[in-house]
Motif scaffolding. Sequence first.
Motif, PDB file in Angstrom:
ATOM      1  N   UNK A 264     -65.692  -0.165 -61.779  1.00  0.00           N
ATOM      2  CA  UNK A 264     -64.865  -0.154 -60.570  1.00  0.00           C
ATOM      3  C   UNK A 264     -65.395   0.905 -59.607  1.00  0.00           C
ATOM      4  N   UNK A 265     -65.545   0.520 -58.345  1.00  0.00           N
ATOM      5  CA  UNK A 265     -65.984   1.440 -57.295  1.00  0.00           C
ATOM      6  C   UNK A 265     -65.062   1.264 -56.100  1.00  0.00           C
ATOM      7  N   UNK A 266     -64.271   2.296 -55.795  1.00  0.00           N
ATOM      8  CA  UNK A 266     -63.289   2.215 -54.714  1.00  0.00           C
ATOM      9  C   UNK A 266     -63.762   2.922 -53.452  1.00  0.00           C
ATOM     10  N   UNK A 267     -65.054   3.197 -53.335  1.00  0.00           N
ATOM     11  CA  UNK A 267     -65.597   3.966 -52.214  1.00  0.00           C
ATOM     12  C   UNK A 267     -65.293   3.314 -50.867  1.00  0.00           C
ATOM     13  N   UNK A 268     -65.195   4.147 -49.828  1.00  0.00           N
ATOM     14  CA  UNK A 268     -64.969   3.627 -48.486  1.00  0.00           C
ATOM     15  C   UNK A 268     -66.260   3.113 -47.850  1.00  0.00           C
ATOM     16  N   UNK A 269     -67.376   3.289 -48.519  1.00  0.00           N
ATOM     17  CA  UNK A 269     -68.651   2.798 -47.999  1.00  0.00           C
ATOM     18  C   UNK A 269     -69.814   3.451 -48.714  1.00  0.00           C
ATOM     19  N   UNK A 270     -70.878   2.688 -48.920  1.00  0.00           N
ATOM     20  CA  UNK A 270     -72.087   3.188 -49.568  1.00  0.00           C
ATOM     21  C   UNK A 270     -73.299   2.664 -48.801  1.00  0.00           C
ATOM     22  N   UNK A 271     -74.461   3.251 -49.097  1.00  0.00           N
ATOM     23  CA  UNK A 271     -75.680   2.666 -48.582  1.00  0.00           C
ATOM     24  C   UNK A 271     -75.992   1.385 -49.339  1.00  0.00           C
ATOM     25  N   UNK A 272     -75.732   1.443 -50.634  1.00  0.00           N
ATOM     26  CA  UNK A 272     -75.989   0.293 -51.505  1.00  0.00           C
ATOM     27  C   UNK A 272     -75.027   0.324 -52.677  1.00  0.00           C
ATOM     28  N   UNK A 288     -65.007  -3.906 -56.384  1.00  0.00           N
ATOM     29  CA  UNK A 288     -65.179  -2.947 -55.294  1.00  0.00           C
ATOM     30  C   UNK A 288     -64.501  -3.487 -54.047  1.00  0.00           C
ATOM     31  N   UNK A 289     -64.384  -2.632 -53.058  1.00  0.00           N
ATOM     32  CA  UNK A 289     -63.882  -3.080 -51.760  1.00  0.00           C
ATOM     33  C   UNK A 289     -65.027  -3.662 -50.944  1.00  0.00           C
ATOM     34  N   UNK A 290     -64.692  -4.567 -50.053  1.00  0.00           N
ATOM     35  CA  UNK A 290     -65.679  -5.240 -49.215  1.00  0.00           C
ATOM     36  C   UNK A 290     -66.061  -4.312 -48.057  1.00  0.00           C
ATOM     37  N   UNK A 291     -66.915  -3.339 -48.358  1.00  0.00           N
ATOM     38  CA  UNK A 291     -67.314  -2.328 -47.385  1.00  0.00           C
ATOM     39  C   UNK A 291     -68.844  -2.249 -47.354  1.00  0.00           C
ATOM     40  N   UNK A 292     -69.342  -1.491 -46.390  1.00  0.00           N
ATOM     41  CA  UNK A 292     -70.792  -1.344 -46.249  1.00  0.00           C
ATOM     42  C   UNK A 292     -71.452  -1.007 -47.576  1.00  0.00           C
ATOM     43  N   UNK A 293     -72.585  -1.618 -47.823  1.00  0.00           N
ATOM     44  CA  UNK A 293     -73.363  -1.331 -49.025  1.00  0.00           C
ATOM     45  C   UNK A 293     -72.873  -2.076 -50.239  1.00  0.00           C
ATOM     46  N   UNK A 294     -71.616  -1.896 -50.575  1.00  0.00           N
ATOM     47  CA  UNK A 294     -71.071  -2.552 -51.766  1.00  0.00           C
ATOM     48  C   UNK A 294     -71.025  -4.066 -51.599  1.00  0.00           C
ATOM     49  N   UNK A 295     -70.870  -4.531 -50.350  1.00  0.00           N
ATOM     50  CA  UNK A 295     -70.883  -5.981 -50.140  1.00  0.00           C
ATOM     51  C   UNK A 295     -72.290  -6.561 -50.324  1.00  0.00           C
ATOM     52  N   UNK A 309     -60.393  -4.530 -47.634  1.00  0.00           N
ATOM     53  CA  UNK A 309     -59.953  -3.152 -47.453  1.00  0.00           C
ATOM     54  C   UNK A 309     -58.428  -3.126 -47.345  1.00  0.00           C
ATOM     55  N   UNK A 310     -57.788  -2.204 -48.059  1.00  0.00           N
ATOM     56  CA  UNK A 310     -56.333  -2.091 -48.056  1.00  0.00           C
ATOM     57  C   UNK A 310     -55.653  -2.902 -49.130  1.00  0.00           C
ATOM     58  N   UNK A 311     -56.413  -3.767 -49.822  1.00  0.00           N
ATOM     59  CA  UNK A 311     -55.823  -4.571 -50.894  1.00  0.00           C
ATOM     60  C   UNK A 311     -55.416  -3.678 -52.060  1.00  0.00           C
ATOM     61  N   UNK A 312     -54.412  -4.119 -52.821  1.00  0.00           N
ATOM     62  CA  UNK A 312     -53.943  -3.370 -53.976  1.00  0.00           C
ATOM     63  C   UNK A 312     -55.013  -3.402 -55.064  1.00  0.00           C
ATOM     64  N   UNK A 313     -55.509  -2.216 -55.449  1.00  0.00           N
ATOM     65  CA  UNK A 313     -56.610  -2.165 -56.404  1.00  0.00           C
ATOM     66  C   UNK A 313     -56.186  -2.633 -57.783  1.00  0.00           C
ATOM     67  N   UNK A 314     -54.960  -2.290 -58.213  1.00  0.00           N
ATOM     68  CA  UNK A 314     -54.486  -2.723 -59.527  1.00  0.00           C
ATOM     69  C   UNK A 314     -54.446  -4.245 -59.611  1.00  0.00           C
ATOM     70  N   UNK A 315     -53.962  -4.892 -58.540  1.00  0.00           N
ATOM     71  CA  UNK A 315     -53.919  -6.358 -58.535  1.00  0.00           C
ATOM     72  C   UNK A 315     -55.316  -6.950 -58.559  1.00  0.00           C
TER      73      UNK A 315
END
Length: 372
Positions: A264-272, A288-295, A309-315
């Motif tokens: 699990x990676x909850x980062x707000x953004x990554x390079x990759x 992961x969240x659909x953010x830069x790098x992770x997508x 982004x903003x979705x419930x992580x537990x769900x």
Amino acid sequence: MKIALVNWRDPWHPHAGGAETFAWELARRFAREGHEVRFVTARAPGQAAGDVVDGVRVRRMGGVFTVYPLALAWLLLRRGRFDVVLDCQNGIPFFTPWAVGRRTRVFLVMHHVHDRQFGVHLPPWLAAVGRFLEGPAARWSYRRHVSVAVSPSTVRAMRERLRWTGPVHIVPNGVSVASPGDAGRSLSPRLVHVGRLVAHKRLDLLLDAVPELRRRWPGLTLDVVGRGPEEERLRARLPEGVTLHGYLSEEEKAAIVARAWLHVNASQGEGWGLCVLEAAALGVPTVAYDVDGLRDAVRHGETGWLLPEGADLAEGIAGALHELDHTYTVKCREWAGRFSWDASAARLAALMRGEQPSPLWHGETPVLRGER
């Protein structure tokens, strides 16, 4: 070639992360090919000022901020010595074009755009300075130089958020993982998070999700692997079922990841998201969240799940646990198998020689190892 690689930290720095892995894996391969490589970086307490490792001469100087002027001064004293400077941007570049001769080719290496993260880590006035240096100041300083990004997300962010106009080539991360030994997947649900313990990784979101997940799966556990400035605060609030391991050897880390059902990676953004590729190499998909790098690192529905982004992580994790089957393991290993540090180093070496590298992208899939 005579190459100077300037990076904020080296892989042995206590706060090293994926950017340091990228820089070092390429540097040691350039040295192996016979190039003269200097790795210029900050010096953590207890580190020697100089080393030679894997044929790379490491020069350490300064701290978090002072490494910038000291590295520039070091290059200025050797003006004209290097054929190539790889200027690795970790939020703020080193502005090396101002310290080298005209015949030296400078490549800016960009992992991800930090503009939104400055406000997470710095007071408002200093965050504004960081955004200026990363944006207008860097755009002007590197306007005549080639840039290298690690993912399509980073290229888009450079174009849209930094208004970058010069050429940008993609050189992706490779992947290498230690053998996990005889570690096999846990019989009960097990999550793992690998990464530096810093604010923008948003580990709190994952810790908050654990109690809800344990109500559904009482035996569920979470392993957190990594170190960083947030470690003490996070240790003070660990819920039941969570183990914070801190730093582990590559073998120990591989064994823990291999036992997990999900990474699990909850980062707000990554390079990759190098940890995503490393988990995939061990057959473990990522949520992961659909953010830069992770997508770019996660192929939704094949090697993991991308949450809005903003979705419930537990769900989101619960949905992944219900959907998880062996096909994800197979596709994860296939995906990770497309990447190698040798291929990435060869691609960057071609750029440094002034050659046009072969097309990297076929549709949305990275083309590596001769694949077309």
